[in-house]
Design a protein around this motif. Sequence first.
Motif, PDB file in Angstrom:
ATOM      1  N   UNK A   1       1.039  -1.067   0.309  1.00  0.00           N
ATOM      2  CA  UNK A   1      -0.715   0.182  -0.072  1.00  0.00           C
ATOM      3  C   UNK A   1       0.558   1.327   0.107  1.00  0.00           C
ATOM      4  N   UNK A   2       0.961   1.976  -0.866  1.00  0.00           N
ATOM      5  CA  UNK A   2       1.193   3.301  -0.968  1.00  0.00           C
ATOM      6  C   UNK A   2       1.291   3.928   0.195  1.00  0.00           C
ATOM      7  N   UNK A   3       0.200   4.166   0.427  1.00  0.00           N
ATOM      8  CA  UNK A   3      -0.195   5.178   1.676  1.00  0.00           C
ATOM      9  C   UNK A   3       0.396   4.698   2.890  1.00  0.00           C
ATOM     10  N   UNK A   4       0.761   3.447   3.177  1.00  0.00           N
ATOM     11  CA  UNK A   4       1.257   2.942   3.917  1.00  0.00           C
ATOM     12  C   UNK A   4       2.806   3.032   3.940  1.00  0.00           C
ATOM     13  N   UNK A   5       3.202   2.708   3.542  1.00  0.00           N
ATOM     14  CA  UNK A   5       4.813   3.550   3.181  1.00  0.00           C
ATOM     15  C   UNK A   5       5.103   5.070   3.123  1.00  0.00           C
TER      16      UNK A   5
ATOM     17  N   UNK B   1       3.179   6.839   5.345  1.00  0.00           N
ATOM     18  CA  UNK B   1       3.420   7.246   6.550  1.00  0.00           C
ATOM     19  C   UNK B   1       4.492   6.426   7.153  1.00  0.00           C
ATOM     20  N   UNK B   2       5.318   5.507   6.766  1.00  0.00           N
ATOM     21  CA  UNK B   2       6.239   5.185   7.138  1.00  0.00           C
ATOM     22  C   UNK B   2       7.899   6.208   7.129  1.00  0.00           C
ATOM     23  N   UNK B   3       7.606   6.812   5.320  1.00  0.00           N
ATOM     24  CA  UNK B   3       8.896   7.848   5.282  1.00  0.00           C
ATOM     25  C   UNK B   3       8.410   8.764   6.271  1.00  0.00           C
ATOM     26  N   UNK B   4       7.022   9.117   6.694  1.00  0.00           N
ATOM     27  CA  UNK B   4       7.039  10.452   7.556  1.00  0.00           C
ATOM     28  C   UNK B   4       7.110  10.324   8.573  1.00  0.00           C
ATOM     29  N   UNK B   5       7.802   9.341   9.117  1.00  0.00           N
ATOM     30  CA  UNK B   5       6.866   9.612  10.473  1.00  0.00           C
ATOM     31  C   UNK B   5       8.515   9.787  11.258  1.00  0.00           C
ATOM     32  N   UNK B   6       9.121  10.324  12.441  1.00  0.00           N
ATOM     33  CA  UNK B   6       9.820  10.549  12.892  1.00  0.00           C
ATOM     34  C   UNK B   6      10.962   9.109  12.910  1.00  0.00           C
ATOM     35  N   UNK B   7      11.671   9.661  12.019  1.00  0.00           N
ATOM     36  CA  UNK B   7      13.548   9.345  11.524  1.00  0.00           C
ATOM     37  C   UNK B   7      13.089   8.587  10.118  1.00  0.00           C
ATOM     38  N   UNK B   8      11.924   9.064   9.924  1.00  0.00           N
ATOM     39  CA  UNK B   8      11.550   8.643   8.521  1.00  0.00           C
ATOM     40  C   UNK B   8      12.298   9.032   7.141  1.00  0.00           C
ATOM     41  N   UNK B   9      12.500   8.441   6.053  1.00  0.00           N
ATOM     42  CA  UNK B   9      13.525   8.508   5.063  1.00  0.00           C
ATOM     43  C   UNK B   9      13.327   9.816   4.199  1.00  0.00           C
TER      44      UNK B   9
END
Length: 204
Positions: free
Chosen positions: A32-36, A38-46
């Motif tokens: 899921x692109x949205x799940x990815x 969210x992880x990329x824009x989490x704290x310390x996300x890439x």
Amino acid sequence: MSGMRVALTGGIGSGKSTVAEQFARLGAPVIDADVISHRLTAANGAAMPAIVAAFGAAARNVEGALDRAWMRARVFGDSAARRQLEAILHPLIRAEMLARSNQAEGPYSLLVIPLLFETGQQALVDRVLVVDVPESQQIARVRARDGLSDDAIGAVLASQVDRARRLQGADDVIDNSGAPEQLAARVAELDQRYRQYSQGADAL
């Protein structure tokens, strides 16, 4: 590539998540692109260093993740800012989706890409599956789900390709305006078809 890639897309409120969950229950790897995102824009996300460099420290909340409310307000109505954000996020999302699909086990993987046509990513996949409902039903669902005003919903709809363009680009369509049992039957039918396609039983 491990198996065939199928893109799942559809307008806001069409029921993409519900459809993806049903495919997952049948054993399809769902990416899921949205799940990815969210992880990329989490704290310390890439994606966060580039976002902060482009938009300033205000783009980051106290936990260090993307301040989504701030960013929505920042890019709403500002196409240049939205394109700047997309230029950061989309290549990272695309790279991770492809890496995951390459590692996925099974005859096919389902890539949930809400903005498939808007971002021109059809070439990444073998088939395009569109979840379709009438626009009036989209609006009613989003209003009930998210509590957005009609103006806000209209702005989202205006930012997406129209229904006719989406249907024109589809290889397969799921009509999600009916009963849940109809949806389940259609998902099961497509799951079997994709398994056959991946084995070369039919021409793509």
